[in-house]
Design a protein around this motif. Structure first.
Motif, PDB file in Angstrom:
ATOM      1  N   ASN A   1      45.312  30.038  57.978  1.00 58.85           N
ATOM      2  CA  ASN A   1      46.728  30.287  57.713  1.00 58.85           C
ATOM      3  C   ASN A   1      46.873  31.206  56.513  1.00 58.85           C
ATOM      4  O   ASN A   1      46.352  30.935  55.438  1.00 58.85           O
ATOM      5  CB  ASN A   1      47.492  28.991  57.445  1.00 58.85           C
ATOM      6  CG  ASN A   1      48.975  29.277  57.277  1.00 58.85           C
ATOM      7  OD1 ASN A   1      49.649  29.643  58.233  1.00 58.85           O
ATOM      8  ND2 ASN A   1      49.485  29.138  56.074  1.00 58.85           N
ATOM      9  N   LEU A   2      47.590  32.285  56.727  1.00 64.00           N
ATOM     10  CA  LEU A   2      47.951  33.243  55.689  1.00 64.00           C
ATOM     11  C   LEU A   2      49.471  33.268  55.673  1.00 64.00           C
ATOM     12  O   LEU A   2      50.093  33.828  56.577  1.00 64.00           O
ATOM     13  CB  LEU A   2      47.373  34.622  56.039  1.00 64.00           C
ATOM     14  CG  LEU A   2      47.812  35.815  55.220  1.00 64.00           C
ATOM     15  CD1 LEU A   2      47.378  35.671  53.769  1.00 64.00           C
ATOM     16  CD2 LEU A   2      47.230  37.093  55.823  1.00 64.00           C
ATOM     17  N   ASP A   3      50.091  32.593  54.704  1.00 61.18           N
ATOM     18  CA  ASP A   3      51.554  32.539  54.670  1.00 61.18           C
ATOM     19  C   ASP A   3      52.133  33.937  54.480  1.00 61.18           C
ATOM     20  O   ASP A   3      51.733  34.667  53.572  1.00 61.18           O
ATOM     21  CB  ASP A   3      52.043  31.630  53.543  1.00 61.18           C
ATOM     22  CG  ASP A   3      52.162  30.181  53.984  1.00 61.18           C
ATOM     23  OD1 ASP A   3      52.444  29.948  55.173  1.00 61.18           O
ATOM     24  OD2 ASP A   3      51.967  29.296  53.147  1.00 61.18           O
ATOM     25  N   VAL A   4      53.063  34.290  55.368  1.00 65.21           N
ATOM     26  CA  VAL A   4      53.724  35.588  55.332  1.00 65.21           C
ATOM     27  C   VAL A   4      55.207  35.365  55.588  1.00 65.21           C
ATOM     28  O   VAL A   4      55.575  34.708  56.564  1.00 65.21           O
ATOM     29  CB  VAL A   4      53.143  36.538  56.418  1.00 65.21           C
ATOM     30  CG1 VAL A   4      53.911  37.850  56.462  1.00 65.21           C
ATOM     31  CG2 VAL A   4      51.661  36.788  56.181  1.00 65.21           C
ATOM     32  N   LYS A   5      56.046  35.896  54.693  1.00 64.48           N
ATOM     33  CA  LYS A   5      57.490  35.800  54.900  1.00 64.48           C
ATOM     34  C   LYS A   5      57.868  36.555  56.169  1.00 64.48           C
ATOM     35  O   LYS A   5      57.267  37.578  56.498  1.00 64.48           O
ATOM     36  CB  LYS A   5      58.250  36.384  53.708  1.00 64.48           C
ATOM     37  CG  LYS A   5      58.149  35.528  52.479  1.00 64.48           C
ATOM     38  CD  LYS A   5      58.949  36.111  51.335  1.00 64.48           C
ATOM     39  CE  LYS A   5      58.766  35.251  50.104  1.00 64.48           C
ATOM     40  NZ  LYS A   5      59.193  35.905  48.887  1.00 64.48           N
TER      41      LYS A   5
END
Length: 193
Positions: A137-141
């Motif tokens: 998981n790579l949090d991206v807006k």
């Protein structure tokens, strides 16, 4: 080591498709999926999203929104996003219905709740092949600018994973190096098919 990647996001079609498009252009074998019950695109208000079934062609969504309010959907970037998406693949697909073949080495998610859904889905499957899958998981807006940044970060991470002989042995070091270099925190887990 040549990896097969899957891009996963929630029910929107921005972050995963941006990454799909970039990775595809760079020669990666990639698929993209949503995890929601429907495809939801912004509408005239938060209470009025445009809702489509998975499998609805992007061109059909484009034509529908252009007919409803071309200025609104041009201004908010939805028409250009759908145009990009239709150049990548015909229609959105749902993870839970289409990703059961066990062919993915790496699965990216772009928000934590989707990461949790993918992990749960993989853990609830029958593990016939005992083939590992790295879920990251790579949090991206969820906006067009951040989606482009997230896609480039996913590409960088793909290159770093491909550079090692065995990602299973090196993933801790790869993640630590990536987090230090990009100042982004990753979640990751190893699941099995």
């Amino acid at each position: 080591m040549k990896l097969r990647h899957a891009m996963v996001c929630s029910s929107n079609q921005n972050r995963s498709m941006e990454a799909h498009s970039l990775l595809k252009r760079q020669g990666f074998d990639v698929s993209s999926y949503g995890t929601g019950a429907h495809v939801k695109l912004p509408g005239p208000s938060l209470r009025e999203p445009n809702v489509y079934e998975f499998g609805t062609p992007y061109k059909q969504m484009f034509d529908d929104l252009r007919r409803k309010d071309p200025e609104l959907y041009k201004r908010n970037g939805i028409l250009s996003m759908l145009k990009r998406n239709s150049s990548v693949k015909l229609a959105p697909q749902r993870w839970q219905e289409n990703a059961a073949d066990g062919s993915f080495d790496v699965v990216f998610t772009f928000e934590e709740k989707v990461f949790d859904m993918v992990i749960e889905d993989l853990n609830n499957r029958e593990h016939v092949l005992m083939k590992p899958a790295l879920v990251i998981n790579l949090d991206v807006k969820d906006n067009h600018e951040e989606a482009a940044v997230g896609a480039r970060l996913a590409l960088d991470l793909c290159y770093e994973i491909e550079a090692v002989d065995s990602w299973e042995d090196a993933i801790d070091d790869v993640v630590t190096s990536f987090e230090r270099q990009h100042r982004r925190k990753l979640l990751y887990s190893i699941c099995f098919y």
